[in-house]
Scaffold this motif. Sequence first.
Motif, PDB file in Angstrom:
ATOM      1  N   UNK A 125      12.015  55.569  81.374  1.00 35.52           N
ATOM      2  CA  UNK A 125      13.275  55.361  80.693  1.00 35.52           C
ATOM      3  C   UNK A 125      13.124  54.383  79.520  1.00 35.52           C
ATOM      4  N   UNK A 126      12.397  53.283  79.749  1.00 36.31           N
ATOM      5  CA  UNK A 126      12.242  52.275  78.701  1.00 36.31           C
ATOM      6  C   UNK A 126      11.408  52.775  77.531  1.00 36.31           C
ATOM      7  N   UNK A 127      10.562  53.766  77.761  1.00 39.05           N
ATOM      8  CA  UNK A 127       9.754  54.305  76.665  1.00 39.05           C
ATOM      9  C   UNK A 127      10.585  55.164  75.718  1.00 39.05           C
ATOM     10  N   UNK A 128      11.790  55.535  76.120  1.00 36.19           N
ATOM     11  CA  UNK A 128      12.653  56.370  75.281  1.00 36.19           C
ATOM     12  C   UNK A 128      13.624  55.574  74.416  1.00 36.19           C
ATOM     13  N   UNK A 129      13.630  54.268  74.541  1.00 38.05           N
ATOM     14  CA  UNK A 129      14.553  53.435  73.768  1.00 38.05           C
ATOM     15  C   UNK A 129      14.144  53.438  72.307  1.00 38.05           C
ATOM     16  N   UNK A 130      15.108  53.671  71.422  1.00 36.27           N
ATOM     17  CA  UNK A 130      14.846  53.675  69.984  1.00 36.27           C
ATOM     18  C   UNK A 130      15.887  52.792  69.295  1.00 36.27           C
ATOM     19  N   UNK A 131      15.466  51.615  68.902  1.00 36.39           N
ATOM     20  CA  UNK A 131      16.340  50.702  68.169  1.00 36.39           C
ATOM     21  C   UNK A 131      15.456  49.856  67.267  1.00 36.39           C
ATOM     22  N   UNK A 132      15.896  49.596  66.063  1.00 38.37           N
ATOM     23  CA  UNK A 132      15.044  48.887  65.105  1.00 38.37           C
ATOM     24  C   UNK A 132      14.743  47.448  65.508  1.00 38.37           C
ATOM     25  N   UNK A 133      15.537  46.859  66.398  1.00 41.28           N
ATOM     26  CA  UNK A 133      15.320  45.476  66.823  1.00 41.28           C
ATOM     27  C   UNK A 133      14.666  45.377  68.195  1.00 41.28           C
ATOM     28  N   UNK A 134      14.210  46.496  68.729  1.00 41.55           N
ATOM     29  CA  UNK A 134      13.541  46.489  70.030  1.00 41.55           C
ATOM     30  C   UNK A 134      12.137  47.044  69.834  1.00 41.55           C
ATOM     31  N   UNK A 135      11.151  46.291  70.277  1.00 41.17           N
ATOM     32  CA  UNK A 135       9.761  46.719  70.149  1.00 41.17           C
ATOM     33  C   UNK A 135       9.537  47.935  71.036  1.00 41.17           C
ATOM     34  N   UNK A 136       8.843  48.920  70.497  1.00 41.72           N
ATOM     35  CA  UNK A 136       8.590  50.170  71.215  1.00 41.72           C
ATOM     36  C   UNK A 136       7.633  49.932  72.380  1.00 41.72           C
ATOM     37  N   UNK A 137       8.028  50.393  73.555  1.00 40.67           N
ATOM     38  CA  UNK A 137       7.166  50.356  74.736  1.00 40.67           C
ATOM     39  C   UNK A 137       6.522  51.728  74.869  1.00 40.67           C
ATOM     40  N   UNK A 138       5.202  51.764  74.810  1.00 47.53           N
ATOM     41  CA  UNK A 138       4.483  53.037  74.907  1.00 47.53           C
ATOM     42  C   UNK A 138       4.197  53.428  76.348  1.00 47.53           C
ATOM     43  N   UNK A 139       3.977  52.453  77.207  1.00 53.02           N
ATOM     44  CA  UNK A 139       3.684  52.774  78.597  1.00 53.02           C
ATOM     45  C   UNK A 139       3.278  51.538  79.371  1.00 53.02           C
TER      46      UNK A 139
END
Length: 77
Positions: free
Chosen positions: A1-15
Amino acid sequence: MLTNIRHRNIVKLYGFCLHNKCMFLVYEYMERGSLFYALRTDVEAVELGWTRRVTFIKAIAHALSYLHHDCTPPIVH
């Protein structure tokens, strides 16, 4: 679920990787480091003026609002 978050102020979690005695989170590379890194030493903290700190706080508030109100399902921490 956290890998699908898309927001410019949130660092992308790949896995992530879970092992018996350790856990690894794989995030997007942050060239200048994290806010924690910028505030942990006196020299770095002095360079981060109050105007920039307020800008960061607003960005964090927008990211939290996104997590709480715009994600499906909402992420409450």
